[in-house]
Design a protein around this motif. Structure first.
Motif, PDB file in Angstrom:
ATOM      1  N   HIS A 190       0.580  -1.195  -0.254  1.00  0.00           N
ATOM      2  CA  HIS A 190      -0.135  -0.210  -0.071  1.00  0.00           C
ATOM      3  C   HIS A 190       0.744   1.410  -0.134  1.00  0.00           C
ATOM      4  O   HIS A 190       1.856   0.873   0.399  1.00  0.00           O
ATOM      5  CB  HIS A 190      -0.938  -0.157   1.712  1.00  0.00           C
ATOM      6  N   GLY A 191       0.957   2.324  -0.781  1.00  0.00           N
ATOM      7  CA  GLY A 191       1.583   3.405  -1.166  1.00  0.00           C
ATOM      8  C   GLY A 191       1.068   4.336   0.138  1.00  0.00           C
ATOM      9  O   GLY A 191       0.517   3.917   0.716  1.00  0.00           O
ATOM     10  N   LEU A 192       1.976   5.409   0.670  1.00  0.00           N
ATOM     11  CA  LEU A 192       1.988   6.478   1.196  1.00  0.00           C
ATOM     12  C   LEU A 192       2.385   7.424   1.062  1.00  0.00           C
ATOM     13  O   LEU A 192       3.709   8.018  -0.332  1.00  0.00           O
ATOM     14  CB  LEU A 192       2.406   5.916   2.879  1.00  0.00           C
ATOM     15  N   PRO A 193       1.837   8.600   1.027  1.00  0.00           N
ATOM     16  CA  PRO A 193       2.657  10.077   0.392  1.00  0.00           C
ATOM     17  C   PRO A 193       3.908   9.808   0.982  1.00  0.00           C
ATOM     18  O   PRO A 193       4.099   9.751   1.774  1.00  0.00           O
ATOM     19  CB  PRO A 193       1.527  11.192   0.728  1.00  0.00           C
ATOM     20  N   VAL A 194       5.369  10.718   0.067  1.00  0.00           N
ATOM     21  CA  VAL A 194       6.624  10.899   0.456  1.00  0.00           C
ATOM     22  C   VAL A 194       6.451  11.699   1.711  1.00  0.00           C
ATOM     23  O   VAL A 194       7.085  11.390   2.849  1.00  0.00           O
ATOM     24  CB  VAL A 194       7.252  11.418  -0.584  1.00  0.00           C
ATOM     25  N   GLY A 250      -5.052  11.271  -5.087  1.00  0.00           N
ATOM     26  CA  GLY A 250      -4.584  12.683  -5.111  1.00  0.00           C
ATOM     27  C   GLY A 250      -3.767  13.058  -5.643  1.00  0.00           C
ATOM     28  O   GLY A 250      -2.392  12.494  -6.076  1.00  0.00           O
ATOM     29  N   PRO A 251      -3.499  14.138  -5.809  1.00  0.00           N
ATOM     30  CA  PRO A 251      -1.754  14.755  -6.436  1.00  0.00           C
ATOM     31  C   PRO A 251      -0.924  15.143  -6.039  1.00  0.00           C
ATOM     32  O   PRO A 251       0.163  15.338  -6.207  1.00  0.00           O
ATOM     33  CB  PRO A 251      -2.219  16.479  -6.787  1.00  0.00           C
ATOM     34  N   LYS A 252      -1.107  14.768  -4.864  1.00  0.00           N
ATOM     35  CA  LYS A 252       1.496  14.801  -3.706  1.00  0.00           C
ATOM     36  C   LYS A 252       2.121  13.316  -4.060  1.00  0.00           C
ATOM     37  O   LYS A 252       1.375  12.599  -5.191  1.00  0.00           O
ATOM     38  CB  LYS A 252       0.883  14.119  -2.533  1.00  0.00           C
ATOM     39  N   LYS A 253       3.243  13.552  -3.573  1.00  0.00           N
ATOM     40  CA  LYS A 253       4.147  12.571  -4.261  1.00  0.00           C
ATOM     41  C   LYS A 253       4.185  11.621  -3.550  1.00  0.00           C
ATOM     42  O   LYS A 253       3.990  12.132  -2.364  1.00  0.00           O
ATOM     43  CB  LYS A 253       5.248  12.759  -4.309  1.00  0.00           C
ATOM     44  N   TRP A 254       3.776  10.724  -4.343  1.00  0.00           N
ATOM     45  CA  TRP A 254       3.560   9.312  -3.213  1.00  0.00           C
ATOM     46  C   TRP A 254       4.886   8.274  -3.619  1.00  0.00           C
ATOM     47  O   TRP A 254       5.757   8.968  -4.682  1.00  0.00           O
ATOM     48  CB  TRP A 254       2.331   8.346  -3.969  1.00  0.00           C
ATOM     49  N   LEU A 255       4.810   7.342  -2.788  1.00  0.00           N
ATOM     50  CA  LEU A 255       5.990   5.877  -2.763  1.00  0.00           C
ATOM     51  C   LEU A 255       5.961   5.088  -4.021  1.00  0.00           C
ATOM     52  O   LEU A 255       5.113   4.983  -4.595  1.00  0.00           O
ATOM     53  CB  LEU A 255       5.916   5.307  -1.980  1.00  0.00           C
ATOM     54  N   GLU A 256       7.467   5.121  -4.444  1.00  0.00           N
ATOM     55  CA  GLU A 256       7.158   4.494  -6.197  1.00  0.00           C
ATOM     56  C   GLU A 256       8.267   3.721  -6.525  1.00  0.00           C
ATOM     57  O   GLU A 256       8.865   3.530  -5.576  1.00  0.00           O
ATOM     58  CB  GLU A 256       7.780   5.362  -6.896  1.00  0.00           C
TER      59      GLU A 256
END
Length: 340
Positions: A190-194, A250-256
């Motif tokens: 599951h991703g999270l915002p940086v 959303g528009p935030k940078k997330w983990l990649e």
């Protein structure tokens, strides 16, 4: 040996796969400051006048896609896990806390108030630590415990268990029959915002996340360590697997890298036509695995030209996992004393 209380905390689910119930669930979820990190008033306006109205109907359709005759898969599987665990730890009262359920933490614990416990164990069912999951569960459970048992001093919280043998063995047993020489393995977390990750003390999302020790409380570092440990046990070469992150919002940078973009690139740029996807951020299957991965990603994978798609089931209520978790419950070194 005295009586213990074990609180298993899981994210929860709507009570029905209908817009009204899904909307109520989304409100509880999105009003959590750990999920939407903005001041309360703008969060309230955004959630109640914007996000919920847009998302409750399409989200309800997604829940419809995975709902079973027994109900929500996450609730059903977690309940079966708790029931199996209760049989293996007879000196412990096992209760489930649904973080975004209809009952709050205090209401969940109230029926147990008259019991005198020597020890209270709080176990968020998330292998890797994140403030949005484990942190959020503790935000509500620890204050509730103080209200229910103000004299209770022996409260302990479960350490992240991404590196525990029971967890690793469960996933290895799941994956061994599915791993093939010509089948690429995607470890999708599951991703999270940086921005949330960088709030971890000492985190720079660079060298700190490649540490081989298990002391870092960084979600990204623990995800990478999970993959290192599992790939080693499975005997995989680096080119046979990829770490990626799903569920961006959303528009935030997330983990990649993102799971979707990674999968598309594997098919279109590397000619991969066979994949197995494992989601070891979850111990129980739910919307993020059954719908987002097994339905949506599989559909896209085949549209891109892929042929063979397999999603590895999570640990759910598999007996060996229940036995392994019972070992965690009874292991003093897996628990931190709460001093607040």
């Amino acid at each position: 040996m005295g009586k213990k209380l074990l609180i298993l905390s899981q994210i929860g689910s709507p009570t029905k796969p209908e817009p009204k119930e899904v909307g109520a669930y989304l409100r509880r979820f999105l009003m959590d400051k750990r999920i939407l990190d903005i001041p309360w008033l703008p969060r309230f306006i955004l959630v109640n006048l914007g996000i919920v109205w847009r998302r409750k109907k399409p989200s309800a359709e997604k829940y419809h896609n995975i709902w079973t005759a027994e109900g929500s898969p996450l609730v059903v599987e977690t309940t079966k896990f708790a029931e199996g665990l209760q049989k293996q730890v007879p000196n412990v009262d096992v209760v489930i806390h649904w973080r975004y359920g209809e009952l709050n933490a205090e209401q969940t614990l109230k029926p147990y108030q008259q019991n005198n416990y020597d020890e209270v164990l709080v176990a968020p069912l998330y292998p890797q630590f994140a403030m949005a999951t484990t942190g959020s569960a503790l935000d509500v459970l620890l204050p509730a415990l103080k209200k229910i048992w103000p004299q209770q001093k022996n409260i302990k919280t479960l350490k992240p268990f991404f590196d525990h043998e029971a967890f690793l063995n469960g996933w290895v047993n799941r994956l061994k029959p599915l791993v093939k020489a010509d089948r690429h393995l995607l470890f999708s977390f599951h991703g999270l915002p940086v921005s949330q990750i960088k709030k971890t003390t000492g985190c720079d999302l660079e060298s700190c996340c490649d540490r081989s020790d298990n002391d870092s409380n960084c979600y990204y570092a623990q995800c990478k360590q999970t993959v290192r440990l599992l790939s080693k046990r499975l005997g995989l070469k680096p080119e046979q697997y990829t770490l990626c992150f799903q569920s961006r919002v959303g528009p935030k940078k997330w983990l990649e890298p993102s799971t979707e973009q990674t999968t598309e690139s594997l098919v279109k740029n590397k000619g991969v036509t066979s994949v197995v996807v494992a989601c070891p951020a979850f111990v129980t299957d739910g919307l993020e695995t059954l719908e987002e991965i097994n339905l949506e990603l599989q559909h896209n994978f085949k549209n891109w030209g892929g042929k063979d798609f397999v999603m590895a089931e999570s640990l759910n209520h598999e007996l060996a996992w229940i036995s392994g978790f019972a070992g965690i419950v009874n292991a003093p070194d897996r628990w931190d004393q709460n001093h607040s």
